[in-house]
Motif scaffolding. Structure first.
Motif, PDB file in Angstrom:
ATOM      1  N   ALA A 184      -3.143  11.448   6.621  1.00  0.00           N
ATOM      2  CA  ALA A 184      -2.366  10.371   5.987  1.00  0.00           C
ATOM      3  C   ALA A 184      -1.942   9.336   7.028  1.00  0.00           C
ATOM      4  O   ALA A 184      -1.974   8.124   6.764  1.00  0.00           O
ATOM      5  CB  ALA A 184      -1.148  10.948   5.270  1.00  0.00           C
ATOM      6  N   ARG A 185      -1.564   9.797   8.212  1.00  0.00           N
ATOM      7  CA  ARG A 185      -1.172   8.864   9.276  1.00  0.00           C
ATOM      8  C   ARG A 185      -2.351   8.002   9.706  1.00  0.00           C
ATOM      9  O   ARG A 185      -2.209   6.798   9.918  1.00  0.00           O
ATOM     10  CB  ARG A 185      -0.609   9.636  10.481  1.00  0.00           C
ATOM     11  CG  ARG A 185       0.763  10.207  10.218  1.00  0.00           C
ATOM     12  CD  ARG A 185       1.438  10.879  11.407  1.00  0.00           C
ATOM     13  NE  ARG A 185       0.990  10.459  12.710  1.00  0.00           N
ATOM     14  CZ  ARG A 185       0.403  11.269  13.600  1.00  0.00           C
ATOM     15  NH1 ARG A 185       0.192  12.534  13.320  1.00  0.00           N
ATOM     16  NH2 ARG A 185       0.038  10.817  14.773  1.00  0.00           N
ATOM     17  N   LEU A 186      -3.531   8.630   9.847  1.00  0.00           N
ATOM     18  CA  LEU A 186      -4.719   7.884  10.263  1.00  0.00           C
ATOM     19  C   LEU A 186      -5.089   6.823   9.231  1.00  0.00           C
ATOM     20  O   LEU A 186      -5.412   5.688   9.584  1.00  0.00           O
ATOM     21  CB  LEU A 186      -5.896   8.842  10.488  1.00  0.00           C
ATOM     22  CG  LEU A 186      -7.199   8.225  10.976  1.00  0.00           C
ATOM     23  CD1 LEU A 186      -7.003   7.519  12.317  1.00  0.00           C
ATOM     24  CD2 LEU A 186      -8.285   9.290  11.096  1.00  0.00           C
ATOM     25  N   VAL A 187      -5.026   7.171   7.957  1.00  0.00           N
ATOM     26  CA  VAL A 187      -5.340   6.204   6.903  1.00  0.00           C
ATOM     27  C   VAL A 187      -4.280   5.116   6.854  1.00  0.00           C
ATOM     28  O   VAL A 187      -4.594   3.917   6.760  1.00  0.00           O
ATOM     29  CB  VAL A 187      -5.482   6.907   5.535  1.00  0.00           C
ATOM     30  CG1 VAL A 187      -5.601   5.890   4.414  1.00  0.00           C
ATOM     31  CG2 VAL A 187      -6.686   7.842   5.543  1.00  0.00           C
ATOM     32  N   LYS A 226      -2.411  -3.514   7.026  1.00  0.00           N
ATOM     33  CA  LYS A 226      -1.393  -4.468   7.458  1.00  0.00           C
ATOM     34  C   LYS A 226      -0.158  -4.307   6.578  1.00  0.00           C
ATOM     35  O   LYS A 226      -0.251  -3.888   5.434  1.00  0.00           O
ATOM     36  CB  LYS A 226      -1.898  -5.909   7.306  1.00  0.00           C
ATOM     37  CG  LYS A 226      -3.028  -6.287   8.227  1.00  0.00           C
ATOM     38  CD  LYS A 226      -3.438  -7.733   7.960  1.00  0.00           C
ATOM     39  CE  LYS A 226      -4.619  -8.129   8.825  1.00  0.00           C
ATOM     40  NZ  LYS A 226      -5.087  -9.488   8.506  1.00  0.00           N
ATOM     41  N   GLY A 227       0.986  -4.733   7.112  1.00  0.00           N
ATOM     42  CA  GLY A 227       2.223  -4.737   6.329  1.00  0.00           C
ATOM     43  C   GLY A 227       2.825  -3.347   6.179  1.00  0.00           C
ATOM     44  O   GLY A 227       2.403  -2.376   6.801  1.00  0.00           O
ATOM     45  N   LYS A 228       3.822  -3.275   5.287  1.00  0.00           N
ATOM     46  CA  LYS A 228       4.534  -2.023   5.059  1.00  0.00           C
ATOM     47  C   LYS A 228       3.671  -1.073   4.235  1.00  0.00           C
ATOM     48  O   LYS A 228       3.193  -1.419   3.167  1.00  0.00           O
ATOM     49  CB  LYS A 228       5.847  -2.287   4.329  1.00  0.00           C
ATOM     50  CG  LYS A 228       6.660  -1.041   4.151  1.00  0.00           C
ATOM     51  CD  LYS A 228       7.981  -1.303   3.468  1.00  0.00           C
ATOM     52  CE  LYS A 228       8.722   0.018   3.343  1.00  0.00           C
ATOM     53  NZ  LYS A 228       9.917  -0.101   2.566  1.00  0.00           N
ATOM     54  N   VAL A 229       3.509   0.121   4.776  1.00  0.00           N
ATOM     55  CA  VAL A 229       2.735   1.166   4.098  1.00  0.00           C
ATOM     56  C   VAL A 229       3.677   2.335   3.837  1.00  0.00           C
ATOM     57  O   VAL A 229       4.236   2.910   4.761  1.00  0.00           O
ATOM     58  CB  VAL A 229       1.537   1.632   4.953  1.00  0.00           C
ATOM     59  CG1 VAL A 229       0.791   2.758   4.259  1.00  0.00           C
ATOM     60  CG2 VAL A 229       0.611   0.467   5.253  1.00  0.00           C
ATOM     61  N   GLU A 230       3.855   2.651   2.552  1.00  0.00           N
ATOM     62  CA  GLU A 230       4.710   3.770   2.172  1.00  0.00           C
ATOM     63  C   GLU A 230       3.867   5.041   2.095  1.00  0.00           C
ATOM     64  O   GLU A 230       2.703   4.994   1.713  1.00  0.00           O
ATOM     65  CB  GLU A 230       5.345   3.514   0.804  1.00  0.00           C
ATOM     66  CG  GLU A 230       6.168   2.245   0.743  1.00  0.00           C
ATOM     67  CD  GLU A 230       6.565   1.933  -0.683  1.00  0.00           C
ATOM     68  OE1 GLU A 230       7.521   2.582  -1.182  1.00  0.00           O
ATOM     69  OE2 GLU A 230       5.918   1.062  -1.287  1.00  0.00           O
ATOM     70  N   ARG A 231       4.482   6.164   2.476  1.00  0.00           N
ATOM     71  CA  ARG A 231       3.813   7.458   2.325  1.00  0.00           C
ATOM     72  C   ARG A 231       4.661   8.291   1.370  1.00  0.00           C
ATOM     73  O   ARG A 231       5.799   8.622   1.680  1.00  0.00           O
ATOM     74  CB  ARG A 231       3.654   8.150   3.665  1.00  0.00           C
ATOM     75  CG  ARG A 231       2.503   7.556   4.459  1.00  0.00           C
ATOM     76  CD  ARG A 231       2.171   8.388   5.650  1.00  0.00           C
ATOM     77  NE  ARG A 231       2.889   7.832   6.793  1.00  0.00           N
ATOM     78  CZ  ARG A 231       2.955   8.399   7.976  1.00  0.00           C
ATOM     79  NH1 ARG A 231       2.369   9.537   8.190  1.00  0.00           N
ATOM     80  NH2 ARG A 231       3.617   7.835   8.947  1.00  0.00           N
ATOM     81  N   VAL A 232       4.084   8.602   0.206  1.00  0.00           N
ATOM     82  CA  VAL A 232       4.811   9.325  -0.838  1.00  0.00           C
ATOM     83  C   VAL A 232       3.912  10.379  -1.471  1.00  0.00           C
ATOM     84  O   VAL A 232       2.699  10.382  -1.262  1.00  0.00           O
ATOM     85  CB  VAL A 232       5.329   8.358  -1.938  1.00  0.00           C
ATOM     86  CG1 VAL A 232       6.282   7.326  -1.363  1.00  0.00           C
ATOM     87  CG2 VAL A 232       4.174   7.667  -2.631  1.00  0.00           C
ATOM     88  N   VAL A 254       0.850  -1.200   0.000  1.00  0.00           N
ATOM     89  CA  VAL A 254       0.000   0.000   0.000  1.00  0.00           C
ATOM     90  C   VAL A 254       0.882   1.247   0.000  1.00  0.00           C
ATOM     91  O   VAL A 254       1.900   1.293   0.687  1.00  0.00           O
ATOM     92  CB  VAL A 254      -0.917   0.031   1.251  1.00  0.00           C
ATOM     93  CG1 VAL A 254      -1.687   1.332   1.340  1.00  0.00           C
ATOM     94  CG2 VAL A 254      -1.870  -1.146   1.245  1.00  0.00           C
ATOM     95  N   MET A 255       0.452   2.249  -0.757  1.00  0.00           N
ATOM     96  CA  MET A 255       1.054   3.586  -0.699  1.00  0.00           C
ATOM     97  C   MET A 255      -0.038   4.578  -0.353  1.00  0.00           C
ATOM     98  O   MET A 255      -1.108   4.551  -0.956  1.00  0.00           O
ATOM     99  CB  MET A 255       1.643   3.995  -2.056  1.00  0.00           C
ATOM    100  CG  MET A 255       2.984   3.471  -2.369  1.00  0.00           C
ATOM    101  SD  MET A 255       3.559   4.179  -3.950  1.00  0.00           S
ATOM    102  CE  MET A 255       5.114   3.341  -4.074  1.00  0.00           C
ATOM    103  N   VAL A 312      -4.998   6.505  -1.820  1.00  0.00           N
ATOM    104  CA  VAL A 312      -4.311   5.266  -1.468  1.00  0.00           C
ATOM    105  C   VAL A 312      -4.153   4.420  -2.727  1.00  0.00           C
ATOM    106  O   VAL A 312      -5.096   4.264  -3.496  1.00  0.00           O
ATOM    107  CB  VAL A 312      -5.135   4.466  -0.420  1.00  0.00           C
ATOM    108  CG1 VAL A 312      -4.488   3.147  -0.103  1.00  0.00           C
ATOM    109  CG2 VAL A 312      -5.332   5.278   0.844  1.00  0.00           C
ATOM    110  N   LEU A 313      -2.935   3.886  -2.925  1.00  0.00           N
ATOM    111  CA  LEU A 313      -2.678   2.944  -4.017  1.00  0.00           C
ATOM    112  C   LEU A 313      -2.577   1.539  -3.428  1.00  0.00           C
ATOM    113  O   LEU A 313      -1.817   1.318  -2.484  1.00  0.00           O
ATOM    114  CB  LEU A 313      -1.356   3.262  -4.718  1.00  0.00           C
ATOM    115  CG  LEU A 313      -1.317   4.414  -5.694  1.00  0.00           C
ATOM    116  CD1 LEU A 313       0.106   4.616  -6.205  1.00  0.00           C
ATOM    117  CD2 LEU A 313      -2.244   4.164  -6.853  1.00  0.00           C
ATOM    118  N   ILE A 314      -3.331   0.609  -3.980  1.00  0.00           N
ATOM    119  CA  ILE A 314      -3.298  -0.775  -3.520  1.00  0.00           C
ATOM    120  C   ILE A 314      -2.468  -1.593  -4.500  1.00  0.00           C
ATOM    121  O   ILE A 314      -2.777  -1.641  -5.694  1.00  0.00           O
ATOM    122  CB  ILE A 314      -4.733  -1.357  -3.424  1.00  0.00           C
ATOM    123  CG1 ILE A 314      -5.611  -0.486  -2.526  1.00  0.00           C
ATOM    124  CG2 ILE A 314      -4.701  -2.804  -2.963  1.00  0.00           C
ATOM    125  CD1 ILE A 314      -5.158  -0.381  -1.096  1.00  0.00           C
ATOM    126  N   GLY A 315      -1.417  -2.236  -4.003  1.00  0.00           N
ATOM    127  CA  GLY A 315      -0.510  -3.000  -4.847  1.00  0.00           C
ATOM    128  C   GLY A 315      -0.863  -4.478  -4.928  1.00  0.00           C
ATOM    129  O   GLY A 315      -1.809  -4.948  -4.285  1.00  0.00           O
TER     130      GLY A 315
END
Length: 170
Positions: free
Chosen positions: A112-115, A120-126, A100-101, A138-141
């Motif tokens: 952005a922090r709340l979302v 679960k897992g690593k969430v990148e903020r870009v 997820v990004m 939000v981008l779902i990978g």
């Protein structure tokens, strides 16, 4: 009935018909009166230290995986947690998240922090590489791991302005 009265009735009827036709054509081809634009949202300010809750955060979800319908399912699940549902569509940009990004101009943005804490897992903020809607995107990978049990409120670490959609009832 005399001929004079008959002529008056015929002329009166013809006059009403002509006037009605002219008025009808005028109304049919006239431009509508301008309508004042109504605001689409109410601006709310959350000061540093105040509680930011999910019902103040609009979330737009984009599918960057090959699985159909992922963005819509994630959006629905976030709406169940109280978030305001935005768009759900395929990724219009070039970013390729694994899990997820969370896209935000300011990675420290409390929204952005709340979302981000919902996943679960690593969430990148870009920052986004495409024009985003107001709110958090939000981008779902392809390696999306799902949502975790997380709170839907947090104390704002900085001042934030949110746009809460308004609904005008007739």
């Amino acid at each position: 009935m005399s001929k004079a009265v008959e002529r008056l009735v015929v002329l009166g009827t013809a006059g009403v018909f002509v006037a009605g036709t002219a008025l009808g054509l005028n109304l049919a081809f006239s431009k509508p009166d301008p309508v004042a634009a109504e605001p689409t949202c109410e601006i709310k300010k959350i000061a540093k230290g105040e509680v930011l809750s999910s019902n103040l955060v609009m979330v737009h979800v984009y599918n960057a995986s090959q699985r159909a319908g992922v963005a819509n399912r994630v959006k629905i699940n976030l709406e169940r947690r109280g978030f305001l549902g935005g768009v759900a569509q395929n990724n219009p940009g070039q970013l390729k998240p694994k899990n997820v990004m969370v896209l935000s101009q300011d990675p420290a943005d409390p929204r952005a922090r709340l979302v981000a804490r919902q996943f679960k897992g690593k969430v990148e903020r870009v920052q986004a590489d495409f024009e985003t809607e107001d709110g958090i995107s939000v981008l779902i990978g392809p390696d999306y791991q799902g949502l975790k049990k997380a709170g839907t409120k947090l104390k704002a670490s900085q001042d934030v302005t949110v746009c809460v959609p308004t609904i005008t009832l007739p």
